[in-house]
Write a protein that holds these residues in place. Sequence first.
Motif, PDB file in Angstrom:
ATOM      1  N   ALA A  96       0.836  -1.202   0.000  1.00  0.00           N
ATOM      2  CA  ALA A  96       0.000   0.000   0.000  1.00  0.00           C
ATOM      3  C   ALA A  96       0.869   1.250   0.000  1.00  0.00           C
ATOM      4  O   ALA A  96       0.646   2.181  -0.792  1.00  0.00           O
ATOM      5  N   ARG A  97       1.893   1.288   0.869  1.00  0.00           N
ATOM      6  CA  ARG A  97       2.782   2.447   0.928  1.00  0.00           C
ATOM      7  C   ARG A  97       3.545   2.619  -0.386  1.00  0.00           C
ATOM      8  O   ARG A  97       3.636   3.720  -0.925  1.00  0.00           O
ATOM      9  N   GLN A 230       4.148   6.071  12.488  1.00  0.00           N
ATOM     10  CA  GLN A 230       5.463   5.659  11.985  1.00  0.00           C
ATOM     11  C   GLN A 230       5.411   5.194  10.531  1.00  0.00           C
ATOM     12  O   GLN A 230       6.458   5.058   9.886  1.00  0.00           O
ATOM     13  N   TYR A 231       4.211   4.975   9.997  1.00  0.00           N
ATOM     14  CA  TYR A 231       4.094   4.511   8.613  1.00  0.00           C
ATOM     15  C   TYR A 231       3.677   5.632   7.656  1.00  0.00           C
ATOM     16  O   TYR A 231       3.352   5.373   6.493  1.00  0.00           O
ATOM     17  N   ALA A 232       3.681   6.874   8.124  1.00  0.00           N
ATOM     18  CA  ALA A 232       3.313   8.016   7.295  1.00  0.00           C
ATOM     19  C   ALA A 232       4.320   8.201   6.162  1.00  0.00           C
ATOM     20  O   ALA A 232       5.449   7.710   6.229  1.00  0.00           O
ATOM     21  N   LEU A 233       3.906   8.949   5.148  1.00  0.00           N
ATOM     22  CA  LEU A 233       4.723   9.103   3.940  1.00  0.00           C
ATOM     23  C   LEU A 233       5.372  10.473   3.821  1.00  0.00           C
ATOM     24  O   LEU A 233       6.041  10.738   2.819  1.00  0.00           O
ATOM     25  N   GLU A 234       5.200  11.366   4.810  1.00  0.00           N
ATOM     26  CA  GLU A 234       5.732  12.725   4.664  1.00  0.00           C
ATOM     27  C   GLU A 234       7.223  12.742   4.367  1.00  0.00           C
ATOM     28  O   GLU A 234       7.695  13.511   3.527  1.00  0.00           O
ATOM     29  N   ARG A 235       7.965  11.892   5.058  1.00  0.00           N
ATOM     30  CA  ARG A 235       9.419  11.926   4.892  1.00  0.00           C
ATOM     31  C   ARG A 235       9.862  11.366   3.550  1.00  0.00           C
ATOM     32  O   ARG A 235      10.937  11.701   3.045  1.00  0.00           O
ATOM     33  N   ARG A 236       9.043  10.504   2.960  1.00  0.00           N
ATOM     34  CA  ARG A 236       9.401   9.918   1.666  1.00  0.00           C
ATOM     35  C   ARG A 236       9.006  10.809   0.491  1.00  0.00           C
ATOM     36  O   ARG A 236       9.535  10.670  -0.607  1.00  0.00           O
ATOM     37  N   LEU A 237       8.027  11.706   0.709  1.00  0.00           N
ATOM     38  CA  LEU A 237       7.487  12.489  -0.394  1.00  0.00           C
ATOM     39  C   LEU A 237       7.528  13.968  -0.050  1.00  0.00           C
ATOM     40  O   LEU A 237       6.529  14.555   0.357  1.00  0.00           O
ATOM     41  N   PRO A 238       8.676  14.610  -0.189  1.00  0.00           N
ATOM     42  CA  PRO A 238       8.771  16.039   0.082  1.00  0.00           C
ATOM     43  C   PRO A 238       8.080  16.852  -0.998  1.00  0.00           C
ATOM     44  O   PRO A 238       7.632  16.316  -2.008  1.00  0.00           O
ATOM     45  N   ILE A 239       8.046  18.153  -0.808  1.00  0.00           N
ATOM     46  CA  ILE A 239       7.399  19.036  -1.781  1.00  0.00           C
ATOM     47  C   ILE A 239       8.121  18.974  -3.128  1.00  0.00           C
ATOM     48  O   ILE A 239       9.345  18.896  -3.190  1.00  0.00           O
TER      49      ILE A 239
END
Length: 410
Positions: A96-97, A230-239
């Motif tokens: 999913a991620r 801990q499974y959020a995507l913010e750190r993987r998908l920056p602006i």
Amino acid sequence: MPVRRRGNKLERWEIALIKAMVSDGRWPNDQDILAYFTRPTRSINHRAIGEIRSNAKHAAIKAATADELEAFVASWPEVDPETGLSLRGDELLIKAREAMISAVHTFNSAGLTFRAELFIVTAVIAWTYLMHAWFKREGIDYRHTKNVNGEKVVVKTPSGAEKYWELGQCLKHARSPIEQGAKDNLNLLLEIRHEIEHRSTSRIDDALSAKLQACCINFNDSIKSMFGAQYALERRLPIALQFVTFSPDQRAILKKAGTLPRHVETTMDNFEQKLTPEQQADPRFAFRIFMVHKTANRAPGADLAVEIVPPGSDVDQKFNMALKEVEKRKYLPTAIVQAMKDEDFDAFTMDSHTKLWKRLGAKDPAKGYGAIAVGNQWCWYDTWLNRVREECQQHPERYKTAQAAAGDVL
């Protein structure tokens, strides 16, 4: 007291390995075996190991082979290095991620033409895996079933695999954890996906951008609420960074050049007409922001490329007043007739109008002349007013009396 989830149970492949570990003799303690099968997304009571050891449960499942056990032990812990998720046990959540990350990367990639279509298809896969992961953890059977001679039988694919619920079915489940605004967003994207599966489209990126952005934010919020921050995507998908800026004139030219395919526009209009104003304004359905060029007064403030104004704040209210979105103007039939009379087409009557729209099939939503709106009545847009004006100008002998025509000559 923590709630024990029905989905916190061992899978068949795990039970087979536990039986092999018990027979092997290297793990005489149930707690030692349990350590191999407990992970962040699932906790197992050590009693489950004892029940397997005593053959009180799962007697029909065969033990794994010695080679399978050695392969498992050699690769353990087989986890995703970023999240700590088990590559096998948490496969649905990992997929999913990765699917949503892929959808966003694809949309943000330079040089692609049909980005919205690619995003929608991949995002639907991401949401489907996320829902399946949640159903699995909650112990909800998400397989398609049918009644055969009074018994519930699992539906199989042509290749013999079990058939699982598609996203639309997942969203309809009574225990679905997805909030209404996010459901509305996904149901619209599903309808758009059905359109692009069966018919070609021109570029639809601009028209759907607010819905796609909302889809991303909804997914991130959902994975955090369902499984943990801990499974959020913010750190993987920056602006995403841009190489160009657009002036208002350039933007207007681009929007004029990229017309929305009629069948996609019809699908969107028909879907949104079913929503209340509150549902359409819900940021979980369509996420819209204003971007205003800003010159910082202080050097530290200049480092921030994007500043999100909190909804409901004084600044937000001022923006909404200054940048209020204008809807398409709507006309009832009487207004169309009166507009033509005001232009000296005094013989154009309500009967003339009715015959004209029937002859041209103007109430076909695909033609974009109008829609059902005010009080569940059909209302006409400016495009229809212009079409009626064109008809009257081409046939003045039909729609002007002799007196009005004489006035033109004078």
